[in-house]
Design a protein around this motif. Structure first.
Motif, PDB file in Angstrom:
ATOM      1  N   ARG A  59      -4.547  12.680   8.995  1.00 19.60           N
ATOM      2  CA  ARG A  59      -4.061  11.827   7.910  1.00 19.60           C
ATOM      3  C   ARG A  59      -4.090  10.353   8.316  1.00 19.60           C
ATOM      4  NH1 ARG A  59       1.069  15.342   5.465  1.00 19.60           N
ATOM      5  NH2 ARG A  59      -0.217  16.900   4.395  1.00 19.60           N
ATOM      6  N   VAL A  60      -3.825  10.062   9.581  1.00 19.19           N
ATOM      7  CA  VAL A  60      -3.951   8.682  10.065  1.00 19.19           C
ATOM      8  C   VAL A  60      -5.389   8.205   9.888  1.00 19.19           C
ATOM      9  CG1 VAL A  60      -3.866   7.208  12.106  1.00 19.19           C
ATOM     10  CG2 VAL A  60      -2.025   8.835  11.671  1.00 19.19           C
ATOM     11  N   LYS A  61      -6.329   9.050  10.259  1.00 14.43           N
ATOM     12  CA  LYS A  61      -7.744   8.702  10.105  1.00 14.43           C
ATOM     13  C   LYS A  61      -8.100   8.488   8.646  1.00 14.43           C
ATOM     14  CE  LYS A  61     -12.373  10.407  11.272  1.00 14.43           C
ATOM     15  NZ  LYS A  61     -13.134  11.528  11.905  1.00 14.43           N
ATOM     16  N   GLU A  62      -7.557   9.328   7.762  1.00 12.98           N
ATOM     17  CA  GLU A  62      -7.831   9.204   6.333  1.00 12.98           C
ATOM     18  C   GLU A  62      -7.258   7.899   5.777  1.00 12.98           C
ATOM     19  OE1 GLU A  62      -9.812  10.514   3.066  1.00 12.98           O
ATOM     20  OE2 GLU A  62      -9.671  11.601   4.980  1.00 12.98           O
ATOM     21  N   LEU A  63      -6.077   7.511   6.257  1.00 12.52           N
ATOM     22  CA  LEU A  63      -5.465   6.253   5.819  1.00 12.52           C
ATOM     23  C   LEU A  63      -6.328   5.058   6.203  1.00 12.52           C
ATOM     24  CD1 LEU A  63      -1.704   6.896   6.668  1.00 12.52           C
ATOM     25  CD2 LEU A  63      -2.577   6.269   4.419  1.00 12.52           C
ATOM     26  N   LEU A  64      -6.765   5.014   7.461  1.00 16.20           N
ATOM     27  CA  LEU A  64      -7.569   3.892   7.930  1.00 16.20           C
ATOM     28  C   LEU A  64      -8.930   3.871   7.240  1.00 16.20           C
ATOM     29  CD1 LEU A  64      -6.725   3.972  11.745  1.00 16.20           C
ATOM     30  CD2 LEU A  64      -5.775   2.487   9.979  1.00 16.20           C
ATOM     31  N   LYS A  65      -9.473   5.043   6.967  1.00 15.22           N
ATOM     32  CA  LYS A  65     -10.760   5.112   6.262  1.00 15.22           C
ATOM     33  C   LYS A  65     -10.615   4.608   4.832  1.00 15.22           C
ATOM     34  CE  LYS A  65     -14.340   8.403   4.836  1.00 15.22           C
ATOM     35  NZ  LYS A  65     -14.753   9.835   4.855  1.00 15.22           N
ATOM     36  N   HIS A  66      -9.507   4.942   4.194  1.00 15.93           N
ATOM     37  CA  HIS A  66      -9.297   4.562   2.791  1.00 15.93           C
ATOM     38  C   HIS A  66      -9.102   3.055   2.641  1.00 15.93           C
ATOM     39  CE1 HIS A  66      -7.892   5.105  -1.390  1.00 15.93           C
ATOM     40  NE2 HIS A  66      -7.007   4.163  -1.110  1.00 15.93           N
ATOM     41  N   PHE A  67      -8.292   2.456   3.506  1.00 20.59           N
ATOM     42  CA  PHE A  67      -7.974   1.029   3.374  1.00 20.59           C
ATOM     43  C   PHE A  67      -8.925   0.132   4.156  1.00 20.59           C
ATOM     44  CE2 PHE A  67      -3.923   3.015   2.217  1.00 20.59           C
ATOM     45  CZ  PHE A  67      -3.653   2.349   1.031  1.00 20.59           C
ATOM     46  N   GLY A  68      -9.670   0.703   5.092  1.00 23.25           N
ATOM     47  CA  GLY A  68     -10.678  -0.080   5.804  1.00 23.25           C
ATOM     48  C   GLY A  68     -10.186  -0.813   7.016  1.00 23.25           C
ATOM     49  N   SER A  69      -8.905  -1.154   7.069  1.00 24.54           N
ATOM     50  CA  SER A  69      -8.369  -1.878   8.223  1.00 24.54           C
ATOM     51  C   SER A  69      -6.857  -1.736   8.226  1.00 24.54           C
ATOM     52  CB  SER A  69      -8.754  -3.359   8.168  1.00 24.54           C
ATOM     53  OG  SER A  69      -8.107  -4.011   7.095  1.00 24.54           O
ATOM     54  N   VAL A  70      -6.268  -2.016   9.379  1.00 23.60           N
ATOM     55  CA  VAL A  70      -4.815  -1.967   9.509  1.00 23.60           C
ATOM     56  C   VAL A  70      -4.176  -3.055   8.651  1.00 23.60           C
ATOM     57  CG1 VAL A  70      -2.897  -2.187  11.125  1.00 23.60           C
ATOM     58  CG2 VAL A  70      -4.970  -0.980  11.814  1.00 23.60           C
ATOM     59  N   ALA A  71      -4.840  -4.226   8.589  1.00 26.72           N
ATOM     60  CA  ALA A  71      -4.292  -5.338   7.805  1.00 26.72           C
ATOM     61  C   ALA A  71      -4.154  -4.950   6.335  1.00 26.72           C
ATOM     62  CB  ALA A  71      -5.185  -6.565   7.955  1.00 26.72           C
ATOM     63  N   GLN A  72      -5.170  -4.282   5.780  1.00 28.94           N
ATOM     64  CA  GLN A  72      -5.102  -3.858   4.389  1.00 28.94           C
ATOM     65  C   GLN A  72      -4.051  -2.765   4.184  1.00 28.94           C
ATOM     66  OE1 GLN A  72      -6.664  -5.322   1.831  1.00 28.94           O
ATOM     67  NE2 GLN A  72      -7.456  -6.789   3.338  1.00 28.94           N
ATOM     68  N   LEU A  73      -3.894  -1.898   5.185  1.00 24.07           N
ATOM     69  CA  LEU A  73      -2.873  -0.855   5.087  1.00 24.07           C
ATOM     70  C   LEU A  73      -1.474  -1.466   5.074  1.00 24.07           C
ATOM     71  CD1 LEU A  73      -1.945   2.072   5.073  1.00 24.07           C
ATOM     72  CD2 LEU A  73      -2.247   2.131   7.562  1.00 24.07           C
ATOM     73  N   ARG A  74      -1.267  -2.503   5.860  1.00 23.58           N
ATOM     74  CA  ARG A  74       0.046  -3.165   5.894  1.00 23.58           C
ATOM     75  C   ARG A  74       0.362  -3.823   4.547  1.00 23.58           C
ATOM     76  NH1 ARG A  74       2.192  -3.697  11.022  1.00 23.58           N
ATOM     77  NH2 ARG A  74       0.728  -3.415  12.764  1.00 23.58           N
ATOM     78  N   LYS A  75      -0.659  -4.318   3.847  1.00 25.48           N
ATOM     79  CA  LYS A  75      -0.448  -4.995   2.564  1.00 25.48           C
ATOM     80  C   LYS A  75      -0.238  -4.011   1.413  1.00 25.48           C
ATOM     81  CE  LYS A  75      -3.397  -8.938   3.799  1.00 25.48           C
ATOM     82  NZ  LYS A  75      -4.657  -9.659   3.455  1.00 25.48           N
ATOM     83  N   ALA A  76      -0.593  -2.759   1.615  1.00 25.66           N
ATOM     84  CA  ALA A  76      -0.564  -1.783   0.524  1.00 25.66           C
ATOM     85  C   ALA A  76       0.868  -1.447   0.113  1.00 25.66           C
ATOM     86  CB  ALA A  76      -1.299  -0.513   0.945  1.00 25.66           C
ATOM     87  N   THR A  77       1.046  -1.168  -1.168  1.00 15.59           N
ATOM     88  CA  THR A  77       2.339  -0.726  -1.697  1.00 15.59           C
ATOM     89  C   THR A  77       2.468   0.785  -1.515  1.00 15.59           C
ATOM     90  OG1 THR A  77       1.447  -0.348  -3.908  1.00 15.59           O
ATOM     91  CG2 THR A  77       2.233  -2.582  -3.406  1.00 15.59           C
ATOM     92  N   PRO A  78       3.697   1.312  -1.611  1.00 11.93           N
ATOM     93  CA  PRO A  78       3.851   2.779  -1.507  1.00 11.93           C
ATOM     94  C   PRO A  78       3.017   3.548  -2.528  1.00 11.93           C
ATOM     95  CG  PRO A  78       5.983   1.693  -1.275  1.00 11.93           C
ATOM     96  CD  PRO A  78       5.004   0.619  -1.643  1.00 11.93           C
ATOM     97  N   ASP A  79       2.887   2.998  -3.750  1.00 10.01           N
ATOM     98  CA  ASP A  79       2.076   3.689  -4.764  1.00 10.01           C
ATOM     99  C   ASP A  79       0.612   3.742  -4.356  1.00 10.01           C
ATOM    100  OD1 ASP A  79       4.271   4.131  -6.324  1.00 10.01           O
ATOM    101  OD2 ASP A  79       3.975   2.354  -7.582  1.00 10.01           O
ATOM    102  N   GLU A  80       0.100   2.631  -3.780  1.00  5.06           N
ATOM    103  CA  GLU A  80      -1.297   2.613  -3.338  1.00  5.06           C
ATOM    104  C   GLU A  80      -1.513   3.580  -2.178  1.00  5.06           C
ATOM    105  OE1 GLU A  80      -2.438  -2.016  -4.479  1.00  5.06           O
ATOM    106  OE2 GLU A  80      -1.597  -1.545  -2.505  1.00  5.06           O
TER     107      GLU A  80
END
Length: 665
Positions: free
Chosen positions: A622-643
């Motif tokens: 699931r960690v891999k899927e998260l990073l693949k979906h958002f493309g980077s850690v920076a984008q993951l940090r900016k994401a809202t819970p709904d996203e």
């Protein structure tokens, strides 16, 4: 240093119209040619205080003894005049081009009474139609061999053709059906010219049309039971399809385009040109550009495109470039004029009609092809620099030139370079790369983890201090587990042994391995290089003085201007832009930067993985899927819970926990 040069014209003397200017030295040699929409505005940039100019611009301005200009009616005329003068005077401070090889072309001599197809490296055949360039001669010959089955035109030399005319006997190609034998009258010169024009049309991109026509002829012959003719048309279709299969289909079959990729740094640029006709890659060309002045990518594109079409090559209607120059409209006019001026036998089919358009591909297949071309250009630049650094004669000259430039007693046979990398002050790491005799020693690379630091200079100080500790006390153990080689120093089998076998002395083997590592690490460098300018050099010097180690030359290399800084020096050492010495220093700096970035990214990935791994219900997949979906850690940090909840396998509850955990860091 004077504020400006003595030959500076008064501002009111310089016109504000478009024009072309030339800098000359005391012997009236033209040093640099440039163009401007507004001559006064452009030339004023060269006569700013000398200390504010780019180093290479300052060198050109101070070398020159005069400047002169010519006013023209439009920006387009300025572009044409600049191009003409650069070719006439070959100014040393303008961009210099060098083909890295002599390319083979496929040529059809349409200017001859009986046209001939041949493979040649000579671009001077009058009224010939050229295709290519190609990278391999044998690949062209294979293509021609297949094409002659469908278009059996003449491919023999003039001597062979005249001998056949005199004897009345065709050569072997005529006997086996790969030549229509106009030499003995089997086909008229007019019909043979038709074959040649069909050959040219096919190579120019009308391949599907040729196959469609042959298919219709085959069916027509079969319908009247002329099976021998139908078989010939069938064989011709198979030959053309085989020839088409040798070229990659990258775009729709109605697209003719040239795609340029450019990879450049402060000293040189590598250019790749993919020639696409009828949607297929028909040729590839590459060359190297030496840069004297600090040329922006847009200006470099302009010069590259002009150089590419200065010969007999007609520009296609579409040219894809990495960036549009400021005067793209005028450049398109020049290219359109070149397209119409060169002309082509295919013009009657509309192949050279219309205006040439410069574009930057944004999306789709063209953007993907542009990325491929750019990747090839980057690889070519790396290869160009590596070959220069790897050549023994070039390496020896580079080391001697570095010795002379830095005033060293001996050549720097061992050089160490250090670079620091971090992400907004977190995950601070540093790298140490080693070059011996001008070649990398990857087994002696080291990487450092820096727990805490205020800025890059403090990081450099810490790293140099830790490295010099092994010179001051060679018997010291590796105190920091994050100081690592590029490869593990101890065999995994040794570390896994539990010591049950009395015949194996684990402590002795580990001590021996550690001793080998200490010996490599304790070997002192002749030259210590830090990535940076005066502040970084001052920090490294402080570490050197505190360590008490003597006999090491210290320098820094400032990336933007490629200047070499010595301790306590107000002015940098400027190595010649095209020298092997600067290429070697640049290569070791780039290698240190690459090694630091690689370690920093790996550490960051482990860091975010460990943070997310602490969340219940979030495993590695699931960690891999998260990073693949958002493309980077920076984008993951900016994401809202709904996203975050939209990621596969992550529900609202888990998404809220991820958002909360990242927000708390």
């Amino acid at each position: 240093m004077a504020d400006t040069v003595s030959y500076r014209p008064k501002a009111g003397e310089i016109p504000t119209q478009p024009g072309v200017y030339r800098f000359r030295d005391a012997n009236r040699r033209v040093l640099y040619v440039g163009k401007a929409k507004n001559l006064r505005a452009r030339l004023s940039n060269y006569f700013q205080p000398l200390r504010s100019l780019h180093e290479r611009t300052r060198r050109m301005v101070t070398t020159a003894a005069s400047v002169e200009w010519t006013v023209v009616a439009s920006e387009f005329e300025a572009l044409q005049l600049e191009y003409t003068w650069i070719k006439e005077f070959n100014p040393p401070f303008n961009v210099q081009f060098r083909d890295d090889k002599s390319y083979p072309y496929l040529a059809v001599t349409l200017g001859d009474r009986i046209p001939r197809v041949m493979v040649t490296r000579n671009r001077g055949v009058k009224d010939a139609r050229y295709f290519g360039p190609y990278t391999k001669v044998w690949a062209i010959r294979d293509t021609v061999d297949l094409m002659l089955k469908a278009f059996p035109m003449r491919s023999c030399s003039d001597g062979v053709y005249r001998r056949a005319e005199l004897t009345g006997r065709p050569c072997l190609l005529g006997d086996i059906g790969k030549c229509a034998a106009p030499c003995v009258g089997r086909i008229s010169p007019e019909d043979h010219r038709g074959l040649a024009e069909d050959f040219v049309s096919f190579m120019a991109g009308n391949d599907t049309k040729a196959i469609r026509q042959l298919t219709e002829r085959m069916k027509a012959a079969a319908s009247i039971q002329d099976y021998e003719a139908a078989a010939r048309h069938r064989d011709a279709i198979q030959a053309l399809e085989a020839a088409m299969g040798k070229s990659a289909v990258v775009l729709p079959d109605n697209v003719d385009a040239d795609v340029f990729g450019i990879a450049h740094d402060e000293l040189a640029a590598a250019v790749q040109q993919f020639i696409v006709r009828g949607g297929r890659i028909r040729g590839v060309r590459s060359w190297v550009v030496d840069k004297e002045l600090d040329v922006e990518l847009g200006d470099l594109v302009e010069t590259v495109v002009q150089n590419a079409y200065e010969g007999a090559d007609a520009p296609p209607r579409e040219i894809l470039v990495p960036e549009l120059p400021d005067d793209a409209v005028e450049l398109e006019q020049w290219l359109t004029a070149r397209r119409q001026e060169i002309g082509d036998p295919a013009a009657s089919r509309g192949r050279l009609s219309g205006r040439v358009e410069l574009r930057v591909a944004q999306r789709g297949d063209k953007a993907a092809l542009a990325q491929t071309v750019e990747m090839n250009a980057k690889n070519a630049l790396v290869l160009y620099k590596t070959r220069r650094s790897s050549d023994f004669v070039a390496r020896s000259k580079a080391l001697n030139d570095i010795q002379d430039a830095l005033g060293m007693a001996d050549a720097p046979l061992r050089m160490e370079c250090y670079d620091v990398s971090h992400l907004s002050g977190t995950n601070i790491v540093a790298s140490m790369v080693v070059f011996e005799d001008g070649l990398p020693r990857k087994d002696q690379y080291r990487r450092f983890s820096i727990p805490e630091s205020t800025d890059d200079t403090e990081s450099i100080y810490q790293v140099i201090t830790r490295r010099l500790a092994y010179l001051k006390n060679p018997e010291a153990e590796f105190a920091d587990a994050d100081e690592q080689q590029a490869e593990p120093p101890v065999d995994a089998a040794d570390s896994a042994n539990d010591g049950d076998d009395p015949s194996i002395d684990i402590d002795a083997e580990l001590a021996e391995a550690a001793e080998k590592r200490r010996k490599k690490f304790a070997y002192p460098p002749n030259l210590l290089i830090v990535d940076g300018g005066q502040p970084q050099v001052a920090a490294a010097r402080r570490a050197l003085e505190e360590s008490g180690v003597q006999g090491i030359q210290l320098v820094g290399i400032a990336k933007r201007l490629e200047e070499i800084w010595l301790p306590d020096s107000d002015f940098p050492v400027i190595l010649p832009r095209n020298s092997d010495a600067l290429f070697l220093i640049q290569r070791i700096r780039d290698e240190a930067h690459r090694f630091a970035i690689t370690y920093q990214r790996a550490k960051r990935k482990r860091d975010i993985g460990s943070v997310l791994g602490e969340i219940p219900g979030l495993g590695p997949s699931r960690v891999k899927e998260l990073l693949k979906h958002f493309g980077s850690v920076a984008q993951l940090r900016k994401a809202t819970p709904d996203e975050i909840a939209h990621v596969r396998g992550v529900g609202p509850t888990l998404a809220a926990a991820i958002h909360e955990r990242l927000a708390s860091r």
